[in-house]
Design a protein around this motif. Structure first.
Motif, mmCIF file in Angstrom:
data_model
loop_
_atom_site.group_PDB
_atom_site.id
_atom_site.type_symbol
_atom_site.label_atom_id
_atom_site.label_comp_id
_atom_site.label_asym_id
_atom_site.label_seq_id
_atom_site.Cartn_x
_atom_site.Cartn_y
_atom_site.Cartn_z
ATOM 1 N N LEU A 20 87.836 60.372 52.092
ATOM 2 C CA LEU A 20 86.755 59.322 52.278
ATOM 3 C C LEU A 20 87.174 58.022 53.093
ATOM 4 C CD1 LEU A 20 83.880 58.419 52.026
ATOM 5 C CD2 LEU A 20 84.236 57.377 49.780
ATOM 6 N N LEU A 21 88.107 57.232 52.265
ATOM 7 C CA LEU A 21 88.365 55.928 52.683
ATOM 8 C C LEU A 21 89.323 56.150 54.189
ATOM 9 C CD1 LEU A 21 89.529 54.633 49.285
ATOM 10 C CD2 LEU A 21 87.565 54.015 50.594
ATOM 11 N N SER A 22 89.969 57.308 54.600
ATOM 12 C CA SER A 22 90.473 57.442 55.645
ATOM 13 C C SER A 22 89.562 57.445 56.926
ATOM 14 C CB SER A 22 91.586 58.664 55.749
ATOM 15 O OG SER A 22 92.459 58.564 54.714
ATOM 16 N N GLY A 23 88.632 58.414 56.427
ATOM 17 C CA GLY A 23 87.647 58.630 57.505
ATOM 18 C C GLY A 23 86.598 57.228 57.708
ATOM 19 N N ILE A 24 86.593 56.408 56.603
ATOM 20 C CA ILE A 24 85.708 55.133 56.830
ATOM 21 C C ILE A 24 86.674 54.313 57.830
ATOM 22 C CG2 ILE A 24 84.913 53.100 55.600
ATOM 23 C CD1 ILE A 24 83.108 55.161 54.969
ATOM 24 N N PHE A 25 87.896 53.984 57.493
ATOM 25 C CA PHE A 25 88.800 53.003 58.131
ATOM 26 C C PHE A 25 89.190 53.497 59.443
ATOM 27 C CE2 PHE A 25 90.418 51.938 53.698
ATOM 28 C CZ PHE A 25 89.176 51.118 53.282
ATOM 29 N N PHE A 27 84.550 60.247 39.195
ATOM 30 C CA PHE A 27 84.419 61.721 39.100
ATOM 31 C C PHE A 27 85.197 62.434 40.364
ATOM 32 C CE2 PHE A 27 81.966 65.203 40.841
ATOM 33 C CZ PHE A 27 81.378 65.768 39.867
ATOM 34 N N PHE A 28 85.248 61.821 41.357
ATOM 35 C CA PHE A 28 85.807 62.253 42.693
ATOM 36 C C PHE A 28 87.461 62.352 42.539
ATOM 37 C CE2 PHE A 28 81.768 61.245 43.855
ATOM 38 C CZ PHE A 28 81.269 62.030 44.820
ATOM 39 N N SER A 29 87.937 63.296 43.067
ATOM 40 C CA SER A 29 89.343 63.513 42.903
ATOM 41 C C SER A 29 90.195 62.458 43.714
ATOM 42 C CB SER A 29 89.914 64.978 43.375
ATOM 43 O OG SER A 29 89.863 64.936 44.871
ATOM 44 N N PRO A 30 91.361 61.944 43.365
ATOM 45 C CA PRO A 30 91.861 60.938 44.097
ATOM 46 C C PRO A 30 92.048 61.324 45.749
ATOM 47 C CG PRO A 30 92.955 61.198 42.209
ATOM 48 C CD PRO A 30 91.974 62.221 42.049
ATOM 49 N N ALA A 31 92.443 62.723 45.851
ATOM 50 C CA ALA A 31 92.604 63.173 47.264
ATOM 51 C C ALA A 31 91.492 63.078 48.013
ATOM 52 C CB ALA A 31 93.131 64.616 47.138
ATOM 53 N N ASN A 32 90.086 63.359 47.316
ATOM 54 C CA ASN A 32 88.873 63.394 48.034
ATOM 55 C C ASN A 32 88.611 61.783 48.527
ATOM 56 O OD1 ASN A 32 88.337 66.020 48.520
ATOM 57 N ND2 ASN A 32 87.091 66.116 46.589
ATOM 58 N N LEU A 33 88.772 60.969 47.356
ATOM 59 C CA LEU A 33 88.556 59.524 47.966
ATOM 60 C C LEU A 33 89.437 59.149 48.973
ATOM 61 C CD1 LEU A 33 88.239 58.003 43.999
ATOM 62 C CD2 LEU A 33 86.332 58.456 45.665
ATOM 63 N N ILE A 65 85.587 45.209 58.255
ATOM 64 C CA ILE A 65 84.936 45.468 56.765
ATOM 65 C C ILE A 65 85.761 44.409 55.951
ATOM 66 C CG2 ILE A 65 85.045 46.994 54.860
ATOM 67 C CD1 ILE A 65 85.183 49.346 56.632
ATOM 68 N N LYS A 66 85.041 43.653 55.246
ATOM 69 C CA LYS A 66 85.549 42.386 54.392
ATOM 70 C C LYS A 66 85.257 42.638 53.117
ATOM 71 C CE LYS A 66 85.817 37.538 54.414
ATOM 72 N NZ LYS A 66 85.285 36.340 54.286
ATOM 73 N N GLU A 67 84.274 43.470 52.680
ATOM 74 C CA GLU A 67 83.795 43.566 51.235
ATOM 75 C C GLU A 67 83.763 45.339 51.248
ATOM 76 O OE1 GLU A 67 80.371 41.868 49.781
ATOM 77 O OE2 GLU A 67 81.305 41.614 47.847
ATOM 78 N N LEU A 68 84.073 45.919 50.115
ATOM 79 C CA LEU A 68 83.947 47.410 49.963
ATOM 80 C C LEU A 68 83.685 47.535 48.624
ATOM 81 C CD1 LEU A 68 83.876 50.382 50.725
ATOM 82 C CD2 LEU A 68 86.188 50.369 51.043
ATOM 83 N N HIS A 69 82.830 48.158 48.076
ATOM 84 C CA HIS A 69 82.478 48.629 46.803
ATOM 85 C C HIS A 69 82.183 49.738 46.712
ATOM 86 C CE1 HIS A 69 81.858 47.900 42.513
ATOM 87 N NE2 HIS A 69 80.724 48.353 42.671
ATOM 88 N N LEU A 70 82.931 50.719 45.679
ATOM 89 C CA LEU A 70 82.345 52.085 45.244
ATOM 90 C C LEU A 70 81.793 52.174 44.024
ATOM 91 C CD1 LEU A 70 85.935 53.777 46.015
ATOM 92 C CD2 LEU A 70 84.027 53.392 47.720
ATOM 93 N N GLY A 71 80.483 52.380 44.198
ATOM 94 C CA GLY A 71 79.622 52.545 42.953
ATOM 95 C C GLY A 71 79.081 53.534 42.492
ATOM 96 N N GLY A 72 78.348 53.734 41.461
ATOM 97 C CA GLY A 72 77.867 55.115 40.905
ATOM 98 C C GLY A 72 76.698 54.810 39.901
ATOM 99 N N LEU A 121 80.792 63.872 50.381
ATOM 100 C CA LEU A 121 81.602 62.946 51.044
ATOM 101 C C LEU A 121 81.498 63.113 52.693
ATOM 102 C CD1 LEU A 121 84.982 62.582 48.861
ATOM 103 C CD2 LEU A 121 82.553 61.125 48.973
ATOM 104 N N GLN A 122 81.354 64.327 53.075
ATOM 105 C CA GLN A 122 81.000 64.710 54.465
ATOM 106 C C GLN A 122 79.964 63.840 54.884
ATOM 107 O OE1 GLN A 122 81.412 68.914 54.915
ATOM 108 N NE2 GLN A 122 83.798 68.748 54.466
ATOM 109 N N CYS A 123 78.893 64.095 53.997
ATOM 110 C CA CYS A 123 77.600 63.375 54.689
ATOM 111 C C CYS A 123 77.824 62.057 54.614
ATOM 112 C CB CYS A 123 76.478 63.628 53.419
ATOM 113 S SG CYS A 123 75.884 65.608 53.879
ATOM 114 N N ILE A 124 78.452 61.349 53.834
ATOM 115 C CA ILE A 124 78.650 59.941 53.790
ATOM 116 C C ILE A 124 79.467 59.505 55.080
ATOM 117 C CG2 ILE A 124 79.875 58.051 52.639
ATOM 118 C CD1 ILE A 124 78.111 58.388 50.805
ATOM 119 N N LEU A 125 80.352 60.355 55.454
ATOM 120 C CA LEU A 125 81.094 60.074 56.706
ATOM 121 C C LEU A 125 80.095 60.025 57.832
ATOM 122 C CD1 LEU A 125 84.620 61.313 55.914
ATOM 123 C CD2 LEU A 125 84.007 58.999 56.150
#
Ligand SMILES: C[S@@+](CC[C@H](N)C(=O)[O-])C[C@H]1O[C@@H](n2cnc3c(N)ncnc32)[C@H](O)[C@@H]1O
Ligand code: SF4
Length: 453
Positions: A126-131, A117-123, A105-112, A85-89
């Motif tokens: 991730l989203l806080s960092g993106i937004f 698999f990722f914990s809710p806290a980690n997700l 950001i109009k459309e956002l999709h988390l795919g795999g 997740l650090q690398c994604i940011l």
């Protein structure tokens, strides 16, 4: 009327046209600098206030489903989450530096892989960092892929609180014998629970992915799976044709070609599924997708407002897609780029402070024109021909249309084309008539695409 004969005739390898030109026509290596240049220019032209699409690829899965053709990494070690997740940011920041403005950001999709698999806290992190450095469009559309076995209420509520209203569950098949042979043990109760939890929290659209053509599937077993599916009333269903990918995970597979339904049975499985869905109020909105009338994808289809990008059909008309993460694809409208497919190479680029793009394609004027024909056909079921393309159309596309018309799939003249009701079942084959790369034999379909059915 779709006869078995028609299904057989059009059951040839064809792309799904989430891009044009399709990935096999792309260059194995593009320069990062040229991608940055074209992306930046297009971002300025496209006027960022309209909003962009963001796709984040989250590749880890706890166990291997042996039919899987997705880019995934199997591990039970959850320590991998944070570094990834650090690398994604970091990658997101490289794009922010490039565009020098706050994107909408109009459309956002988390795919795999498996995003859950990722914990809710980690997700959340991730989203806080993106937004943090972005604006969220008031009409945004955020969705994610959830595995019914591990999507918790905590996952659902964390994502809901970040604006997610759509979830797609991988269901594939409910039959115990099929689940065993594909190594995806997933009791129906898990699908039911995950769906109920999503609805209770306020998710407005639940999608199920199902696959036909899996080993040991029979007409009876698929009927049971589909009737169980319909009992939960998913708003959308993706009913995919199993793409056999014999070159991946061969050693771990419990089945071989002999366990797969023969071609005739596979077509009957498709016909059975389509019949059951349409009998129960679902509409075939094209290219493997069925939707209930309350679904916004259905409404967009009815109004001719559907769009299509790497994430499949969408209601969002954004012209820029940033794909973050290993193997993710970005689309700048006139250029595509795909990230490294191995974690090792992906991490290496990020740690070198470089966008991890490796493969890609920059469209010429001809590609742009024929991309529009293909998008029109797949999203609206019709297109108008431009007079300046008549020579090319006459040389490549019209001879194909003559046969498609004979089979009742299209109606056309020198000015326009309309897909018929029967033709809706063969959209990929109709799009192929405008795929100049394939018609000129520049793309070798047999080796690279799955068959239409
Ligand atoms: C990228 S996967 C992610 C879904 C999620 N990991 C899960 O399994 O619940 C998206 C979908 O691709 C489909 N898929 C994967 N491999 C396939 C194959 N070989 N042929 C057809 N569809 C496939 C499955 O329906 C799956 O739900
Ligand atoms: S189908 Fe989904 S959960 Fe299974 S291996 Fe593929 S990506 Fe992972």
């Amino acid at each position: 009327m779709i006869t078995l004969e028609l299904l057989k005739r059009y059951n040839v390898p064809v792309p799904r046209y989430t891009s044009y030109p399709t990935v096999p026509s792309w260059k194995e290596k593009i320069s990062v600098a040229s991608w940055e240049k074209i992306f930046k220019e297009q971002f300025e032209i496209e006027n960022n206030n309209k909003g962009i699409s963001l796709y984040i690829h989250l590749p880890f899965c706890e166990s291997l489903c042996t039919y899987c053709g997705c880019n995934k990494k199997i591990t039970t070690n959850h320590n991998v989450e944070e570094e990834y997740l650090q690398c994604i940011l970091k990658e997101w920041n490289l794009y922010l530096q490039l565009i020098e403005t706050k994107p909408v950001i109009k459309e956002l999709h988390l795919g795999g892989g498996t995003p859950t698999f990722f914990s809710p806290a980690n997700l959340q992190a991730l989203l806080s960092g993106i937004f943090e450095d972005a604006t969220i469009h008031p009409q945004h559309d955020f969705s994610f892929e959830g595995h019914p076995n591990n999507t918790t209420v905590d996952h659902l509520s964390t994502l809901y609180n970040n604006g997610f209203r759509r979830v797609s569950f991988g269901v594939q098949d409910n039959n115990a014998a099929v689940q065993k042979i594909i190594n995806r043990i997933q009791p129906f109760e898990n699908v039911q629970r995950a769906t109920d939890n999503a609805r209770k929290l306020g998710y407005v659209s639940v999608n199920f992915d199902l696959i036909y053509g899996l080993p040991l599937q029979t007409l009876k077993s698929i009927e049971e799976t589909i009737l169980q599916t319909i009992s939960l009333q998913p708003d959308r269903v993706a009913f995919y044709s199993y793409a056999h990918v014999p070159w991946t995970s061969k050693g771990k597979r419990l089945f071989d070609e002999n366990d797969l339904p023969a071609a005739d049975l596979k077509m009957q499985l498709y016909q059975k599924g389509k019949q059951l869905f349409t009998d129960h109020g679902y509409s075939d909105i094209g290219m493997d997708h069925f939707a209930l009338p309350n679904d916004d994808l259905y409404a967009a289809w009815k109004q001719g407002l559907l769009h299509r990008n790497f994430m499949g059909y969408t209601t969002q008309n954004t012209n820029m897609l940033i794909g973050l993460g290993v193997s993710a694809i970005s689309d700048a409208g006139i250029a595509y780029a795909q990230n490294h497919k191995t974690l090792h190479n992906y991490y290496q680029s990020i740690y070198n402070n470089e966008l991890p793009v490796v493969k890609g394609y920059f469209l010429n004027d001809e590609d742009v024109a024929f991309k529009k024909y293909i998008l029109d056909i797949s999203c609206k079921g019709k297109t108008n021909f431009k007079s300046q393309h008549l020579d090319l159309l006459m040389q490549y596309s019209f001879p194909e249309l003559i046969n498609l018309e004979k089979d009742g799939l299209v109606k056309w003249n020198l000015k326009e084309l309309t897909v018929t009701e029967t033709g809706r079942n063969f959209i990929r084959n109709i799009c192929k008539a405008f795929d100049l790369h394939m018609l000129r034999n520049e793309t070798k379909a047999e080796q690279l695409f799955s068959k239409a059915i």
